[in-house]
Structures are given as C-alpha cells and as structure tokens.
Design an enzyme around this catalytic site. Sequence first.
Site, PDB file in Angstrom:
ATOM      1  N   ASP A   1      -6.187   1.767  -5.980  1.00  0.00           N
ATOM      2  CA  ASP A   1      -7.298   0.860  -5.703  1.00  0.00           C
ATOM      3  C   ASP A   1      -8.527   1.113  -6.556  1.00  0.00           C
ATOM      4  O   ASP A   1      -9.487   0.353  -6.509  1.00  0.00           O
ATOM      5  CB  ASP A   1      -7.695   0.968  -4.213  1.00  0.00           C
ATOM      6  CG  ASP A   1      -6.600   0.446  -3.314  1.00  0.00           C
ATOM      7  OD1 ASP A   1      -5.978  -0.547  -3.689  1.00  0.00           O
ATOM      8  OD2 ASP A   1      -6.365   1.046  -2.261  1.00  0.00           O
TER       9      ASP A   1
ATOM     10  N   HIS B   1      -5.206  10.418  -1.519  1.00  0.00           N
ATOM     11  CA  HIS B   1      -4.007   9.761  -0.998  1.00  0.00           C
ATOM     12  C   HIS B   1      -3.248  10.723  -0.106  1.00  0.00           C
ATOM     13  O   HIS B   1      -3.229  11.929  -0.380  1.00  0.00           O
ATOM     14  CB  HIS B   1      -3.103   9.309  -2.155  1.00  0.00           C
ATOM     15  CG  HIS B   1      -2.122   8.278  -1.738  1.00  0.00           C
ATOM     16  ND1 HIS B   1      -0.911   8.590  -1.188  1.00  0.00           N
ATOM     17  CD2 HIS B   1      -2.206   6.932  -1.763  1.00  0.00           C
ATOM     18  CE1 HIS B   1      -0.278   7.469  -0.897  1.00  0.00           C
ATOM     19  NE2 HIS B   1      -1.029   6.452  -1.228  1.00  0.00           N
TER      20      HIS B   1
END
Length: 429
Positions: free
Chosen positions: A364, A306
Amino acid sequence: MTEKKAKLVIGDKEYEFAILDGTMGPSVIDIRSLYSQTGMFTYDPGFTSTASCDSSITYIDGDKGELLYRGYPIDQLAYDSHYLEVCYLLLYGDLPNKTELEEFENRVTRHTMMHEQMHGFYNGFRRDAHPMAIVCGVVGAMAAFYHDSTDITDPEQREIASIRMIAKIPTIVAAAYKYSIGQPFVYPRNDLDYASNFLHMCFSVPAEEYKVDPILARAMDRIFTLHADHEQNASTSTVRLSGSSDANPFACIAAGVACLWGPAHGGANEAALNMLREIGTVDRIPEYIEKAKDKNDPFRLMGFGHRVYKSYDPRAKVMQESAKEVLDLLGVENNPTLQVAKELEKIALEDPYFIKRKLYPNVDFYSGIILDAMGFPTSMFTAIFALSRTVGWIAQWKEMIADKQKKIGRPRQLYDGSVKRDYVPLDER
Ligand code: CMC
C-alpha cells in the site's frame, strides 16, 4: 517413514498430536482432537500461530519476502503475465493454454454488464458516500439478482457465480466512482482488455472520445495482479468464514469487502497517501518518524509493516518501479509525494526502531501514488483493491466449498466475564 508427533504434557498426562507437512513453509501441529483429549482450547487472538485451513493457491515466505501464486513468483506474473491470465491461474491451478485463455476471457467479457435494475441501488446512496460503502452494498445486492447461481452445492452454479463476480466487479466499482462525481454510468466495452475497460468505465464520458493509454492500462493491470490474492489474510478469512455456513456467494464477497475496508488492511492505501500528503515535505519526515515510534501516540506509518512479511514486501518493489514509470509517462517530474515516500522509506529503513521490528514498506505504500497520478481520488483506492482481490476471495471460497473436510467455522473463546448470577429486579438495583 515414522510419523512425526508433537507431545504435550499437562500435569502428569502426556498427549500426542500429529505434525503435518505442507509442500513448503512451516509444518503444523494437528490439534483437532485437543479439546476431546484434554478438555482445553488453544488461545491465539489474531491467529498469529494458527493455520485455519489447507490451501494450494498462494504461498508467502515472509522472511524471504516471497509471494507465489500457484508456485509462480509474483514479480514474474506482474511483468510477464496479465490479470485475466492470473485469474485463470488462481481459479484453476495452472496457466492456461491459448484456447483455454481465449475461452476464459470470452466467458468473463460476456458477463461484464450489471443487471440494469441494479443501477437503482446507487441512487439510494448519498452522493458523498464512500465508494467502499457502495461497493459493499451493491455486491451484497447481487445475491438478490442472480438466483440461478446461488446453489453452492452445484459446481456449475459456483462456476457461474465466480465468473459473474470477476466480470461485474469493475463495472460496479467504476459506477460507484461515476456516481460520486455525478457523471453517467459508462457501460463496459468488451473489445478492451480487463484493465483498459475499467479505465474506460471510470474516465470516459459520453460527450467525447476517450483513448486508454496502454502504459496506464499496463500499470492498472499490474496493480490488479499484485493484489489478486494473499492467502489467509483478514478479508479472505472473512470470506471463508462466511462461506463456511454455506451462505450466498455474493453475500460472502460483500463480507470480504467490508473487512478489507479497515485501515489496518486494504484501507491502508488511502491512509498512506493521505499521510504522505500530510507530511508534505521531506524536512517534516523526522517529526513523523518520531510520532510513529512514540508509544503514547497512536500514529503508525501507514503502508509500513506486515503481519507476515518480515522483509521487503515483494509487491512493494514492483509497485515502486511502476510508480516511476507512470509518473515519467505523465511527465510528473519531481512529484513531491513520491519524493516524500522515497525519503521516508530510506529514513525508516535505517532507523533501529523499524530495523528491530522488521518493518518494511508494504503493497500500500506506493500504490496510492500511482492511482493518484492516474486521476483516482483517494476514496477509490480501497475499492480498486477490492476489485483486484475479488478473484482471490472467489478462488479461496471455491477451494473451501469443494473441500470434503469443510466444516462451519466456529472459534471458541477464553471466557473472562461474570460467573453465573441471579437476575435482580430493577427496583432492587
Ligand atoms: N508504524 C509504526 N510502528 C509499527 C507499525 C507501523 N506501521 N507497524 C507495526 N509497528 C510496531 C508496533 O507498534 C509493534 O511495536 P511493539 O512491539 O513495540 O509494540 C510492532 O511493530 C509489531 O506490530 P503489531 O501491530 O503487533 O504487528 P501486526 O502483525 O499485528 O500488524 C499491521 C501488522 C499491518 C496491522 C501493522 O504493521 C500496521 O498497522 N501497519 C500500518 C497499516 C498498513 O500499512 N496496513 C497494510 C498491510 S498490507 C496490505 C493489507 O494487508 O491489506
């Protein structure tokens, strides 16, 4: 108190810029006068060091793995609150009291149906169209149906546009699903809560009664809450940039949907489940870890890494627990995809490549396992992310429009093309 300043030295000249402090997080150097003072721009492709706005909606501490909506930790909201209350919080800044919540829920449920004529749009799409293509088109088409809520200078119209968007997006997304499987569209039921109504519109058929399982509805609600906002990510920045020109609000949200679709952003949930399935069995994990580490191979571990989190994504923690709950409820013991996911996470987190780069599972990584167990095809995953994020886009858009400092977004560039040259006629080239 002395004002903090940053000094910039270029050649023999020195310039000063104010340092601005937020309530939390890194301070920023206010470079708004940089160009007028120095004739230079800053260069920051991908905005890795650039704050594009000030905002009081969502706060992320990437090192601590902390996510707050209006100051409230995401795990508390996911476990103790529910999506519509979170929507109120994001939109208006504080948790509602009982009357405010009832009134808000009532306002949302009164707008859940889409204009009947909008059903016609769906027929224009091929049956195998990706739901994100349909959602992007239909959300944009709202600009052509709700003319009484597009004067963005009128706060009342902005409010109606916001409520309409939040109320209709589940109906639009569910219809995209029904269209893809050739079933009739199911109208919303306003006696159901937001998540249950979405499941009802996706999974019920006119031929028989459908009962929403409260545990699945809770898991769905949690997925909505965990995705509701994430400060200035790519799709939110897209909505803000589109809105900065005073564009139609529905068109701005459609732009956000388009940006979210990419596999580096919201499309990662679909890509992550496809990847876990492709790996298939635990013994194949090392092969995929090696592929992810190989600089000559474009493969990346989807659902990992991320831009902001350099520690465990707090949403992934809740999502992992939720996945277990849902699979237990559905009696899916030893789900091979969950086994692969857990083992892959374990192996990656012990590998120096991932440790060095601070790559952890993101939101996710586990969400696809839950959605798959609920019966959604992978192509619906990103559309469900878009549904959930709509409130965040709207809250950020409203904040920007109400901001007195709002300016049209207009980044500059470092030009490295050809210098000026003269046109050469075709027969002389
Ligand atoms: N697998 C393998 N290596 C990775 C991964 C990954 N998933 N993510 C980053 N890296 C490596 C990358 O190769 C680079 O290595 P090096 O320094 O040796 O060149 C380093 O880590 C930094 O990567 P980056 O691409 O510069 O980092 P970024 O902040 O630009 O990208 C990201 C962030 C999310 C796009 C990236 O981590 C990624 O592509 N992840 C997979 C896709 C994904 O799961 N996206 C969902 C993000 S969360 C939900 C959302 O935002 O919608």
